[in-house]
Structure formats: structure tokens, C-alpha cells
Write a protein that holds these residues in place. Structure first.
Motif: not given
Length: 314
Positions: A234-240, A263-269
Motif C-alpha cells: 500500500q505505501a512503498i512508492d519507490i522502485a525497487p 538496488i544497484l542491479t535494478y538501476f543498471v538495468q
């Protein structure tokens, strides 16, 4: 002289009071109380024209245990875990009661709540990256923080970094957690035991993020596991952060390095996807002219910061 812990009254230090060390003869002037708990109270003091934090307790064994933890942290070569230890001594009152205390570095900053309120939830991502690295070093040294909660953390500046300021709950790996707070305790939410292992801290880390979104907390209800999953969704609005928190509470992530890597892998992708969209949308000659500006723009985002971190330090 009366020294039995059971007979000692609780002590309340007043502003301006001088705490004279019995053995090392150093004088500390009290400025204000910073916090208190089951073990003792922490005060902001002045010594030799510098601000320090002094923790005093009538439980000398607990003070000794915390001092040993701080000494162990200081022995980690090339890494700064927790506040630096400055002094260890006893304080004797005019009534003959003796209290143990230690003095440590005063880490100035602001609460995580205040920092996020001013700067936005996006900063949680970069704060988590550096804090996960600290947790990994702590776990590698054979300790678990134990009483990891938002009240024991502070955000320092230049650079912005999440640091812990109270090591009272730190426990050797494999033992039973000696201090905990229900909201951050995985056993309370029926997600595991109170055994001191990395997973215990990682669960608490997820609860710290949730506490940012729910400053007043929430009850566990009749189905604690479902309550947590619902609150996250319901609350978390920041990926990932949403998938990360779900994995932290259910134990899918086993060590703190995995938090950073996730976290780093997500943003590299995400950056790779953006690059591919640009390549498809622009003719080659046009793209070559625009690409440096796109790269700079990505660095100005949280994702870009993470990408830059990977490029420079991984």
C-alpha cells in the motif's frame, strides 16, 4: 560504600552538571540528555571544548559489554563502524553510589524522519546502499546489531549517510538477541526467531523503511505476516523498494551485500533500458550528439548516482 546495582537509584544528570571521572580524572559538563533506555541514558557533554556523548548506567556489566563492542569496531582496519570510543570510567555521587560510564564520539545530524521529510523518499535508496555495506562489515566481524530501529540511527551530512549511534543491543552471532523493540522484531511478526544472525537485522532494516512511511507505526492484527505484506504494497512508492522489502521480511535475502547488489542491479538495468530506447528513437548521427546530455541527466537522478557508484567502486 554502596555499589550494589539493585540498590542504586536511577540517576538523572542535569544541565551544567560536572561528571568527574574517578580514575582518569576527566571532567565532562552535561549539556542535555540525548536519549535513554533500559540500560542507561546518553547525554551530550562538553570535554576539552568539544562535544561528546556520554552513556551512564548503574549496570556496570552492560557498560563493559558495550565498550567491548566499540573496541571491536575500532579494530576493523580501514573502516569506521559506530562512534569512536574516547573514555571509560566511573562516577561516584555524593551519596556514595558508583555508576559506570563511557564517552564516545558525538555524531551530529538529523533523524531519518526529518531528513526524508525535507529531501524526499527517493533518498532512501542511496542511504540503503551505504548502510547495507556497514551492516555487512558488522556481520563479517561476528556481530548482529540486534536492536536496529529508527531511533538508533542518524543521517549525517557531506556526504549524506545513515549511521548508528547506540550499540546497546549488539550481540555476538549465534546467541539470543539481548535487546529488541517489538515493531522491528521478526519474532513479534511471526517471521522467525530471536537468534542473532544477519537475517534478524535485515528484517529490522525493512521495518525501518516502513516506519518512514508509517511514522506512528501500526498494529500487527490477527495475521501479522499478511499485515506487513499489505502495508508494504500500500505505501512503498519507490522502485525497487517494494520487492526489496518483501524479500527482506520473508528471509529471501540472506546477507546485507545482497541488498546493495539488488538496488544497484535494478538501476543498471533501468539505465540499459533507457539507452536502448534512445538508440531506437534517434538516428545514429543525432544520437551521438545527444548522448552526453542523456548520460549527464541520468547521473543527476538517484539511478544515475547508483550507476556511477557501480562504475567507479564495484
Amino acid at each position: 560504600m554502596i555499589t550494589q546495582t539493585s540498590k542504586k537509584p536511577d540517576i538523572l544528570l542535569k544541565k551544567g552538571q560536572i561528571i568527574a571521572g574517578k580514575w582518569h580524572h576527566r571532567n565532562y559538563q552535561v549539556v542535555k540528555e540525548l536519549g535513554h533506555g533500559a540500560i542507561g541514558s546518553v547525554y551530550l557533554c562538553v570535554y576539552a571544548n568539544r562535544q561528546v556523548a556520554l552513556k551512564m548506567s548503574k549496570q556496570s556489566t552492560s557498560i563493559s559489554s558495550e565498550v567491548n563492542v566499540l573496541k571491536a569496531f575500532q579494530s576493523v582496519q580501514g573502516y569506521h563502524l559506530g562512534p569512536s570510543l574516547i573514555d571509560v570510567d566511573d562516577y561516584e555521587t555524593s551519596d556514595g553510589y558508583q555508576y559506570s560510564f563511557y564517552v564516545m564520539e558525538y555524531i551530529s545530524g538529523e533523524t531519518l524522519h526529518d531528513f526524508i521529510r525535507r529531501n524526499g523518499h527517493e533518498w532512501l535508496v542511496s542511504l540503503l546502499i551505504s548502510f547495507a555495506k556497514d551492516l555487512q562489515v558488522l556481520h563479517n566481524e561476528g556481530y548482529v546489531f540486534g536492536d536496529l530501529k529508527i531511533e538508533n540511527l542518524i543521517v549525517t551530512r557531506k556526504p549524506a549517510r545513515l549511521r548508528w549511534v547506540d550499540v546497546g543491543g549488539t550481540t555476538l552471532r549465534g546467541r539470543a538477541i539481548k535487546e529488541y523493540t517489538e515493531f522491528y522484531d521478526r519474532a513479534y511478526w511471526q517471521y522467525g526467531s530471536r537468534k542473532a544472525e544477519p537475517g534478524y537485522d535485515l528484517f529490522a532494516l525493512a521495518m525501518i523503511i516502513l516506519r518512514v512511511y508509517y511514522p506512528n507505526g501500526f498494529t500487527r492484527g490477527s495475521n501479522p505476516k499478511k499485515t506487513l505484506q499489505t502495508k508494504i504494497n500500500q505505501a512503498i512508492d519507490i522502485a525497487p523498494l517494494k520487492p526489496l522489502l518483501l524479500m527482506l521480511i520473508d528471509g529471501s535475502i540472506k546477507d546485507a551485500n545482497q541488498v546493495k547488489d539488488f538496488i544497484l542491479t535494478y538501476f543498471v538495468q533501468q539505465k540499459d533500458k533507457m539507452d536502448r530506447r534512445v538508440l531506437l528513437a534517434k538516428p545514429k548521427k543525432q544520437h551521438e550528439g545527444y548522448y552526453p546530455f542523456i548520460e549527464i541527466g541520468s547521473i543527476l537522478t538517484i539511478g544515475g548516482v547508483c550507476y556511477l557508484y557501480v562504475t567507479l567502486f564495484m
